[in-house]
Motif scaffolding. Structure first.
Motif, PDB file in Angstrom:
ATOM      1  N   ALA A   1     -10.411  44.435 -71.686  1.00 27.15           N
ATOM      2  CA  ALA A   1     -10.313  45.201 -72.632  1.00 27.15           C
ATOM      3  C   ALA A   1      -9.871  45.251 -73.736  1.00 27.15           C
ATOM      4  CB  ALA A   1      -9.208  46.561 -71.682  1.00 27.15           C
ATOM      5  N   ARG A   2      -9.335  44.554 -74.428  1.00 26.33           N
ATOM      6  CA  ARG A   2      -8.903  44.715 -75.681  1.00 26.33           C
ATOM      7  C   ARG A   2     -10.915  43.399 -76.691  1.00 26.33           C
ATOM      8  NH1 ARG A   2      -4.132  40.671 -77.135  1.00 26.33           N
ATOM      9  NH2 ARG A   2      -5.138  41.068 -79.479  1.00 26.33           N
ATOM     10  N   LEU A   3     -10.932  42.778 -75.845  1.00 29.91           N
ATOM     11  CA  LEU A   3     -12.610  42.188 -76.570  1.00 29.91           C
ATOM     12  C   LEU A   3     -13.253  43.634 -76.292  1.00 29.91           C
ATOM     13  CD1 LEU A   3     -11.580  39.076 -75.078  1.00 29.91           C
ATOM     14  CD2 LEU A   3     -11.071  39.174 -76.897  1.00 29.91           C
ATOM     15  N   ASP A   4     -13.452  44.260 -74.764  1.00 33.27           N
ATOM     16  CA  ASP A   4     -14.591  45.074 -75.244  1.00 33.27           C
ATOM     17  C   ASP A   4     -14.363  45.895 -75.842  1.00 33.27           C
ATOM     18  OD1 ASP A   4     -15.240  44.179 -73.105  1.00 33.27           O
ATOM     19  OD2 ASP A   4     -14.956  45.086 -71.310  1.00 33.27           O
TER      20      ASP A   4
ATOM     21  N   ASP B   1      -3.047  40.819 -67.099  1.00 32.76           N
ATOM     22  CA  ASP B   1      -3.117  40.168 -67.662  1.00 32.76           C
ATOM     23  C   ASP B   1      -4.894  40.599 -67.798  1.00 32.76           C
ATOM     24  OD1 ASP B   1      -1.902  39.845 -70.725  1.00 32.76           O
ATOM     25  OD2 ASP B   1      -2.077  37.607 -69.721  1.00 32.76           O
ATOM     26  N   ASP B   2      -5.728  39.685 -66.789  1.00 36.01           N
ATOM     27  CA  ASP B   2      -6.828  39.142 -67.420  1.00 36.01           C
ATOM     28  C   ASP B   2      -7.360  40.968 -67.899  1.00 36.01           C
ATOM     29  OD1 ASP B   2      -6.692  36.506 -67.246  1.00 36.01           O
ATOM     30  OD2 ASP B   2      -7.167  36.823 -65.242  1.00 36.01           O
ATOM     31  N   LEU B   3      -7.304  41.415 -67.031  1.00 30.32           N
ATOM     32  CA  LEU B   3      -7.764  42.914 -67.146  1.00 30.32           C
ATOM     33  C   LEU B   3      -7.695  42.987 -68.503  1.00 30.32           C
ATOM     34  CD1 LEU B   3      -7.515  44.689 -63.818  1.00 30.32           C
ATOM     35  CD2 LEU B   3      -9.697  43.846 -64.811  1.00 30.32           C
TER      36      LEU B   3
ATOM     37  N   GLY C   1     -11.522  35.358 -61.569  1.00 29.11           N
ATOM     38  CA  GLY C   1     -13.110  35.156 -62.124  1.00 29.11           C
ATOM     39  C   GLY C   1     -13.580  36.224 -63.089  1.00 29.11           C
ATOM     40  N   LEU C   2     -12.209  35.347 -63.888  1.00 26.36           N
ATOM     41  CA  LEU C   2     -12.402  36.710 -65.636  1.00 26.36           C
ATOM     42  C   LEU C   2     -11.716  34.976 -66.406  1.00 26.36           C
ATOM     43  CD1 LEU C   2     -10.784  39.897 -64.270  1.00 26.36           C
ATOM     44  CD2 LEU C   2     -12.644  38.961 -64.707  1.00 26.36           C
TER      45      LEU C   2
ATOM     46  N   GLN D   1     -19.591  48.883 -63.128  1.00 27.46           N
ATOM     47  CA  GLN D   1     -19.202  47.606 -61.569  1.00 27.46           C
ATOM     48  C   GLN D   1     -17.622  46.700 -62.147  1.00 27.46           C
ATOM     49  OE1 GLN D   1     -21.633  46.703 -59.410  1.00 27.46           O
ATOM     50  NE2 GLN D   1     -19.998  45.052 -58.876  1.00 27.46           N
ATOM     51  N   PHE D   2     -17.812  46.634 -63.058  1.00 28.89           N
ATOM     52  CA  PHE D   2     -16.439  46.393 -63.887  1.00 28.89           C
ATOM     53  C   PHE D   2     -15.754  47.028 -62.803  1.00 28.89           C
ATOM     54  CE2 PHE D   2     -13.001  46.158 -66.906  1.00 28.89           C
ATOM     55  CZ  PHE D   2     -12.854  44.951 -66.758  1.00 28.89           C
ATOM     56  N   ILE D   3     -15.431  48.052 -63.031  1.00 27.75           N
ATOM     57  CA  ILE D   3     -13.871  49.167 -62.533  1.00 27.75           C
ATOM     58  C   ILE D   3     -13.950  48.637 -61.192  1.00 27.75           C
ATOM     59  CG2 ILE D   3     -14.114  51.859 -62.576  1.00 27.75           C
ATOM     60  CD1 ILE D   3     -14.626  51.911 -65.204  1.00 27.75           C
ATOM     61  N   ALA D   4     -15.411  48.704 -61.260  1.00 18.83           N
ATOM     62  CA  ALA D   4     -16.066  48.746 -59.218  1.00 18.83           C
ATOM     63  C   ALA D   4     -14.708  47.465 -58.583  1.00 18.83           C
ATOM     64  CB  ALA D   4     -16.604  48.706 -58.702  1.00 18.83           C
ATOM     65  N   ASP D   5     -15.469  46.206 -59.199  1.00 21.03           N
ATOM     66  CA  ASP D   5     -14.476  45.188 -59.346  1.00 21.03           C
ATOM     67  C   ASP D   5     -12.828  44.537 -59.387  1.00 21.03           C
ATOM     68  OD1 ASP D   5     -16.969  44.110 -58.569  1.00 21.03           O
ATOM     69  OD2 ASP D   5     -17.642  43.433 -60.648  1.00 21.03           O
ATOM     70  N   ALA D   6     -13.172  45.491 -60.389  1.00 21.51           N
ATOM     71  CA  ALA D   6     -11.281  45.540 -60.847  1.00 21.51           C
ATOM     72  C   ALA D   6     -10.378  45.924 -59.956  1.00 21.51           C
ATOM     73  CB  ALA D   6     -10.980  46.689 -62.542  1.00 21.51           C
ATOM     74  N   ALA D   7     -11.034  47.551 -59.536  1.00 19.41           N
ATOM     75  CA  ALA D   7     -10.038  48.279 -58.017  1.00 19.41           C
ATOM     76  C   ALA D   7     -10.148  46.808 -57.140  1.00 19.41           C
ATOM     77  CB  ALA D   7     -11.236  49.467 -58.254  1.00 19.41           C
ATOM     78  N   HIS D   8     -10.841  46.359 -56.933  1.00 12.79           N
ATOM     79  CA  HIS D   8     -11.683  45.483 -55.291  1.00 12.79           C
ATOM     80  C   HIS D   8     -10.466  44.825 -55.711  1.00 12.79           C
ATOM     81  CE1 HIS D   8     -13.357  43.407 -52.156  1.00 12.79           C
ATOM     82  NE2 HIS D   8     -13.266  41.965 -52.909  1.00 12.79           N
ATOM     83  N   GLU D   9     -10.388  44.187 -56.786  1.00 10.65           N
ATOM     84  CA  GLU D   9      -9.218  42.614 -56.928  1.00 10.65           C
ATOM     85  C   GLU D   9      -8.018  43.102 -56.998  1.00 10.65           C
ATOM     86  OE1 GLU D   9      -9.648  39.393 -56.777  1.00 10.65           O
ATOM     87  OE2 GLU D   9     -12.086  39.933 -57.004  1.00 10.65           O
ATOM     88  N   LEU D  10      -7.652  44.246 -56.967  1.00 17.02           N
ATOM     89  CA  LEU D  10      -6.347  44.690 -57.113  1.00 17.02           C
ATOM     90  C   LEU D  10      -5.973  45.273 -55.978  1.00 17.02           C
ATOM     91  CD1 LEU D  10      -6.311  46.699 -60.486  1.00 17.02           C
ATOM     92  CD2 LEU D  10      -4.874  44.676 -60.686  1.00 17.02           C
TER      93      LEU D  10
END
Length: 313
Positions: free
Chosen positions: A157-160, A151-153, A276-277, A100-109
């Motif tokens: 990724a670093r926190l994950d 930058d948010d992504l 939303g991040l 879901q995160f990858i899909a949302d990130a792709a949508h936002e980009l």
């Protein structure tokens, strides 16, 4: 005087011979029988384990919804199967969140990239009629929005990846003053900082600066006229409070706003550049510092309270 006594040994020799013959035949038979019984019993005992192994081998990364059959007996094997099913459930949930995160990130980009592509394509097709002075600000705005999102992504990724934060004794008040000064350069709103007092914590200065920056950005996005920032150390805890006079956050949504790509007002958040991040990053950083963040009642507006363990000399 010498006395000689003698008895016949034929019976004893015969008995020993019979006993030796019985052992030579009986011991292998007994050992074979015991081994066979142990093999059968062990096979029956390990059969449920083999069943679980075969079922686990059939589960693939693309089908984590499957579960193992839990034996009816409430023994160690049943507890093992239950534990493995719980592990599979956690893996499935983590995989779904990642997808879901990858899909949302792709949508936002896609949105800022499509906007940039469209504007540049129009300008390339009509170079004589393109007004670059009018087009340039919109292109810069799209690039800035794209840069903030990337930058948010990267932060998420670093926190994950659960990095080791460079935790050192840090003056949180200096970080707050610096971020408030930076925020004042970008807004005409009143930012009241008179309630900021000294507070020292063990933390990563860059990560904590990101927390304060995101909270101020969120307040700037929705405040109408005024933002209040306070910081104090009390009872071994450093408490940072940021309050705005905007529309506030309804109580049913106070947990949901810390989820990734969550917008309470989707259209308004997109117009103001929100992805939303921001609050999701804040929550993850605060959790990594063994702190907490809460949204408390405040009228009007929103009141976000961050609590961090204070530094112990």
């Amino acid at each position: 005087m010498t006395v000689y006594a003698a008895v016949p040994t034929e019976d004893v020799d015969a008995s020993l011979a019979q006993f030796a013959g019985g052992l030579a035949i009986g011991v292998p038979l007994v050992v074979t029988a015991l081994t066979s019984v142990a093999w059968v019993l062990t096979g029956r005992a390990l059969f449920p384990v083999e069943v679980l192994r075969a079922q686990a081998a059939e589960i693939t990364a693309s089908d984590l919804s499957r579960r193992l059959d839990v034996p009816p007996s409430a023994d160690a094997l049943g507890r093992l199967a239950t534990t493995l099913n719980d592990l599979l459930a956690r893996l499935e949930a983590a995989t779904q969140r990642q997808r879901q995160f990858i899909a949302d990130a792709a949508h936002e980009l896609r949105s800022p990239l499509s906007s940039l592509h469209t504007r540049l394509q129009i300008a390339a097709r009509h170079p004589d009629s393109a007004n670059w002075r009018t087009l340039a600000p919109a292109l810069v705005e799209d690039c800035e929005r794209l840069a903030r999102l990337v930058d948010d992504l990267v932060w998420l990724a670093r926190l994950d990846a659960r990095p080791r934060l460079d935790k050192q004794p840090t003056d949180l008040d200096e970080i707050v003053f610096a971020e408030v000064s930076r925020a004042r350069e970008r807004t005409q709103l009143i930012i009241d900082q008179h309630a900021i007092s000294a507070a020292r914590v063990d933390g990563d200065a860059d990560a904590l600066a990101r927390v304060v920056r995101n909270l101020l950005d969120n307040a700037l996005r929705y405040a109408l006229r005024r933002i209040e920032v306070s910081l104090r150390a009390c009872g071994g805890t450093a408490q940072l409070v940021i309050t705005d006079d905007g529309p506030g956050i309804p109580e049913p949504d106070r947990r949901r706003v810390f989820d990734r790509f969550t917008r309470l007002d989707d259209a308004r958040a997109r117009d103001t550049g929100g992805s939303g991040l921001g609050l999701a990053i804040v929550r993850d950083i605060i959790t990594a510092h063994h702190g907490s963040i809460d949204i408390e009642d405040h009228a009007p507006g929103a009141r976000l309270v961050v609590r961090l363990p204070a530094h112990r000399p």
